[in-house]
Scaffold this motif. Sequence first.
Motif: not given
Length: 87
Positions: A2-5, A7-12, A16-24
């Motif tokens: 989870y943390q690796q994904l 961190d990777y997504a945060w670069n793009y 934060k809402e989009r980031l959580e959406e991608v992970l979910q």
Amino acid sequence: MYQQLRDYAWNYLTRKERLEEVLQDTFWSIYVNMEIVMKEENYYSWIFECFKNNLKEAIQKEIVFLDDKSSSYIDLLSYLKFLSFLQ
């Protein structure tokens, strides 16, 4: 993982809402397709491919969101990040 994904997504992504959406979305896909994932020889690559597709969608949504806000500098920055992601 989870943390690796994350961190990777945060670069793009800039929201934060989009980031959580991608992970979910990614972990939901893993859960729904657990039988398929477990049959994969390299299930990490399957998970990352799913994550990458979700991230690509989120970046495109973010570019549209930023464009609606008329923030051309941030829009350009996000677009350049998107192009670098595609490579």
